[in-house]
Scaffold this motif. Structure first.
Motif, mmCIF file in Angstrom:
data_model
loop_
_atom_site.group_PDB
_atom_site.id
_atom_site.type_symbol
_atom_site.label_atom_id
_atom_site.label_comp_id
_atom_site.label_asym_id
_atom_site.label_seq_id
_atom_site.Cartn_x
_atom_site.Cartn_y
_atom_site.Cartn_z
ATOM 1 N N LEU A 40 83.934 -28.831 28.049
ATOM 2 C CA LEU A 40 84.859 -29.781 28.672
ATOM 3 C C LEU A 40 84.580 -31.175 28.126
ATOM 4 N N PHE A 41 85.654 -31.837 27.646
ATOM 5 C CA PHE A 41 85.552 -33.196 27.138
ATOM 6 C C PHE A 41 86.444 -34.126 27.970
ATOM 7 N N PRO A 42 86.180 -35.438 27.965
ATOM 8 C CA PRO A 42 87.000 -36.374 28.749
ATOM 9 C C PRO A 42 88.467 -36.363 28.308
ATOM 10 N N ALA A 43 89.317 -36.768 29.204
ATOM 11 C CA ALA A 43 90.742 -36.882 28.893
ATOM 12 C C ALA A 43 90.959 -37.898 27.777
ATOM 13 N N TYR A 44 91.799 -37.534 26.831
ATOM 14 C CA TYR A 44 92.253 -38.413 25.747
ATOM 15 C C TYR A 44 91.119 -38.893 24.850
ATOM 16 N N CYS A 45 90.026 -38.143 24.801
ATOM 17 C CA CYS A 45 88.905 -38.558 23.963
ATOM 18 C C CYS A 45 89.208 -38.404 22.483
ATOM 19 N N LEU A 46 90.232 -37.649 22.143
ATOM 20 C CA LEU A 46 90.583 -37.495 20.730
ATOM 21 C C LEU A 46 91.117 -38.809 20.152
ATOM 22 N N THR A 47 91.807 -39.586 20.981
ATOM 23 C CA THR A 47 92.376 -40.857 20.527
ATOM 24 C C THR A 47 91.681 -42.062 21.136
ATOM 25 N N TYR A 57 103.206 -44.757 18.034
ATOM 26 C CA TYR A 57 103.527 -44.898 16.622
ATOM 27 C C TYR A 57 103.371 -43.559 15.899
ATOM 28 N N GLN A 58 104.359 -43.238 15.066
ATOM 29 C CA GLN A 58 104.368 -41.941 14.397
ATOM 30 C C GLN A 58 103.145 -41.744 13.512
ATOM 31 N N ALA A 59 102.731 -42.803 12.812
ATOM 32 C CA ALA A 59 101.565 -42.672 11.932
ATOM 33 C C ALA A 59 100.327 -42.271 12.731
ATOM 34 N N PHE A 60 100.189 -42.848 13.918
ATOM 35 C CA PHE A 60 99.030 -42.520 14.756
ATOM 36 C C PHE A 60 99.173 -41.122 15.343
ATOM 37 N N ALA A 61 100.404 -40.754 15.727
ATOM 38 C CA ALA A 61 100.652 -39.396 16.241
ATOM 39 C C ALA A 61 100.332 -38.358 15.171
ATOM 40 N N GLN A 63 98.092 -38.683 12.754
ATOM 41 C CA GLN A 63 96.634 -38.618 12.667
ATOM 42 C C GLN A 63 96.066 -37.773 13.810
ATOM 43 N N THR A 64 96.627 -37.969 15.000
ATOM 44 C CA THR A 64 96.166 -37.221 16.174
ATOM 45 C C THR A 64 96.408 -35.729 15.993
ATOM 46 N N ASN A 65 97.600 -35.359 15.507
ATOM 47 C CA ASN A 65 97.919 -33.944 15.312
ATOM 48 C C ASN A 65 97.053 -33.324 14.223
ATOM 49 N N GLU A 66 96.767 -34.090 13.172
ATOM 50 C CA GLU A 66 95.881 -33.580 12.122
ATOM 51 C C GLU A 66 94.477 -33.327 12.678
ATOM 52 N N ALA A 67 93.998 -34.263 13.490
ATOM 53 C CA ALA A 67 92.670 -34.098 14.092
ATOM 54 C C ALA A 67 92.660 -32.904 15.042
ATOM 55 N N LEU A 68 93.737 -32.743 15.800
ATOM 56 C CA LEU A 68 93.839 -31.602 16.715
ATOM 57 C C LEU A 68 93.868 -30.293 15.932
ATOM 58 N N ASP A 69 94.556 -30.282 14.803
ATOM 59 C CA ASP A 69 94.590 -29.077 13.960
ATOM 60 C C ASP A 69 93.189 -28.697 13.479
ATOM 61 N N SER A 70 92.379 -29.715 13.156
ATOM 62 C CA SER A 70 91.013 -29.416 12.708
ATOM 63 C C SER A 70 90.195 -28.798 13.835
ATOM 64 N N ALA A 85 92.332 -33.445 27.481
ATOM 65 C CA ALA A 85 93.733 -33.854 27.581
ATOM 66 C C ALA A 85 94.038 -34.658 26.329
ATOM 67 N N VAL A 86 95.205 -34.412 25.740
ATOM 68 C CA VAL A 86 95.612 -35.077 24.507
ATOM 69 C C VAL A 86 96.973 -35.714 24.716
ATOM 70 N N ALA A 87 97.134 -36.947 24.241
ATOM 71 C CA ALA A 87 98.415 -37.637 24.369
ATOM 72 C C ALA A 87 99.527 -36.798 23.734
ATOM 73 N N GLY A 88 100.596 -36.573 24.493
ATOM 74 C CA GLY A 88 101.701 -35.750 24.010
ATOM 75 C C GLY A 88 101.606 -34.309 24.453
ATOM 76 N N TYR A 89 100.404 -33.882 24.838
ATOM 77 C CA TYR A 89 100.185 -32.511 25.298
ATOM 78 C C TYR A 89 99.642 -32.479 26.723
ATOM 79 N N GLU A 90 98.951 -33.534 27.119
ATOM 80 C CA GLU A 90 98.259 -33.647 28.403
ATOM 81 C C GLU A 90 97.148 -32.597 28.492
#
Length: 525
Positions: A40-47, A57-61, A63-70, A85-90
């Protein structure tokens, strides 16, 4: 039949806000180095929970999706299960490379739910990825809540809250991680520094602690709540220092400029700066402490300021502003013998100009020193001492400022402790005129800070606040209590314009002063 084992690991790490790839790498590293069935990790810790408008911003989104894919790839390759929890997915569960957005699944025969309490019926395990703004002893409230909830729901609960690395522009985040099972504290860790905080426990193995906390009742300093005052003050100073640490680290600025008057507010800000520089591994000489004596400066406060700067080992400067203020008053046609608001504010604004100019010369951050009580009452100069790059005192009322200095004094050597004690015993004053004492102008700060708590946090009515004060301050005459309360309401309303343009400073105590636009006429009495 083989017994089912379920090992839960809740982790908080030093988030790199705005850098999803770095955060994904940190999450993977924690999973690689620590064995568990579910992470378990904190909410929105990916960003970073405090990334704010960046997530739009799309450029940041991207980056977030690429990191989530990894992270999904790592989960699939290593058969890892984690929750955040991840922004856009909760709230999400990632299980063997699959992203589950319904936030519930079955693992080893147990129903696992990721939710806020209320959406967790019939769960065996409730996982709470959170990003709650911190306040002193928040972990005590969380421990109490999770212990009671896990007991009443007869289940396990784990929580991981955002901490170091989050922006301190508006809030400071107190990192903690905990695992609870059927009313028992199995494991709980605070993040008191930028290192990882990891709580891990096999919920199928009996053991742990039962938590209880007595209610201290109504206090003259209600901010303490159920908490022991010394513990509360210790944590408040840690949060204050963490907030300034994050501002300095995030901005890349290495030096601080601060005006030191020998009064309580600038003393606390200086002590916070000292601790912050130690955390950053920077020399204390990077703190440029400036005394700016003028017409009302007393020998006592000037002496205390000089001694404190010397004992702490900071860089000290003295800039006498008498001539500059006198010249300014002459330029605008104001008689310096008329000691009115113009006479007073000219001094405060000159001091602010000096600090910002010295900061320009040294590529430094100007540290504000004003407190919440002054902001509530408007006892500050617009365009003067209410200007700074960052103010670590912004959400701390005067009473707690004094209590914090007394608390910190206990940790210092005899020489510094003696100076700090004398500072707390000195009558509170802006020293813009000789012999000036603030409480003779605005009233008792102990009362005002009591009023702030019940007005701003509890939103009590005028009559309720008055009756509470009468019950608690039995040693103060009713007429003084009422007069002081009237002053609070009147000054709070009249000085709203000063609060509309305040500088940044983190909310450290769990609430802020309510914003009411200056052009709204209202009566809350």
């Amino acid at each position: 039949m083989e017994r089912c084992i379920m090992k839960i690991l809740a982790a908080v790490f030093d988030v790199s806000t705005g850098k999803p790839h770095e955060n994904a790498a940190k999450m993977i590293n924690i999973m690689r180095e620590n064995d568990a069935d579910i992470y378990l990790f904190p909410a929105y810790c990916l960003t970073g929970a405090s990334a704010g408008k960046l997530v739009n911003y799309q450029a940041f989104a991207d980056q977030t999706n690429e990191a989530l894919d990894s992270l999904l790839e790592y989960s699939e390759n290593e058969n890892k299960i984690f929750v955040t929890a991840v922004a856009g997915y909760e709230n999400i569960i990632v299980k063997d490379g699959e992203l589950i957005q319904k936030a519930s699944t079955t693992i080893s025969g147990k129903r696992v739910v990721v939710s806020q309490p209320g959406d967790d019926g019939n769960a065996d395990i409730i996982l709470l990825p959170t990003a709650m703004a911190g306040y002193p002893c928040i972990q005590n409230d969380i421990i109490e809540f999770c212990s009671e909830a896990s007991n009443s729901k007869n289940c396990a609960i784990a929580v991981a809250n955002a901490g170091f690395g989050e922006s301190s522009a508006d809030n400071v985040y107190k990192g903690f991680a905990g695992v609870f099972n059927k009313g028992i504290i199995c494991s709980f860790k605070n993040q008191d520094d930028p290192d990882n905080a990891i709580a891990c426990y096999d919920i199928d193995i009996p053991g742990g602690l039962i938590y209880s906390r007595p209610n201290r009742g109504l206090d003259r300093i209600p901010y303490f709540g159920k908490n022991e005052p010394e513990r509360y003050l210790d944590e408040l100073f840690k949060l204050q220092t963490q907030a300034l640490y994050m501002r300095m680290r995030g901005s890349g600025i290495k030096k601080i400029v601060i005006g030191v008057s020998g009064g309580s507010d600038s003393t606390l800000a200086l002590l916070c700066a000292e601790k912050t520089m130690q955390m950053l591994g920077l020399p204390l000489t990077n703190i440029i402490a400036v005394t700016m004596p003028c017409f009302g400066t007393s020998t006592r406060t000037k002496s205390n300021a000089d001694m404190l700067m010397e004992k702490l080992g900071v860089t000290s400067m003295t800039v006498d502003i008498k001539n500059a203020v006198t010249a300014h008053l002459k330029d605008i046609g104001h008689d310096p013998e008329i000691q009115d608001v113009t006479y007073e504010n000219a001094q405060a604004r000159e001091r602010t100009q000096v600090l910002f100019d010295i900061a320009n010369m040294n590529n430094a951050l100007v540290l504000g020193t004003g407190d919440m009580s002054e902001a509530a009452l408007g006892f500050c100069t617009f365009g003067g001492d209410n200007l700074a790059h960052y103010n670590p005192n912004a959400s701390i009322p005067k009473t707690l400022v004094l209590e914090l200095i007394k608390h910190i004094a206990k940790t210092k050597d005899e020489a510094i402790a003696g100076v700090l004690t004398d500072i707390t015993n000195t009558p509170i004053s802006p020293e813009l005129k000789a012999g000036q004492e603030t409480e003779k102008i605005v009233g008792n700060y102990a009362l005002h800070d009591f009023y702030i708590y019940f007005f701003a946090k509890m939103q009590k009515s005028y009559e309720e606040i008055k009756n509470l004060a009468l019950a608690v301050f039995e040693d103060i005459d009713e007429d003084e209590i009422v007069a002081c309360l009237d002053t609070f309401y009147d000054r709070f309303k009249k000085n709203r314009f000063k609060r509309s343009t305040v500088f940044e400073g983190a909310n450290l105590i769990g609430f802020t002063l309510p914003y009411i636009a200056a052009d709204i006429d209202f009566d809350l009495k």
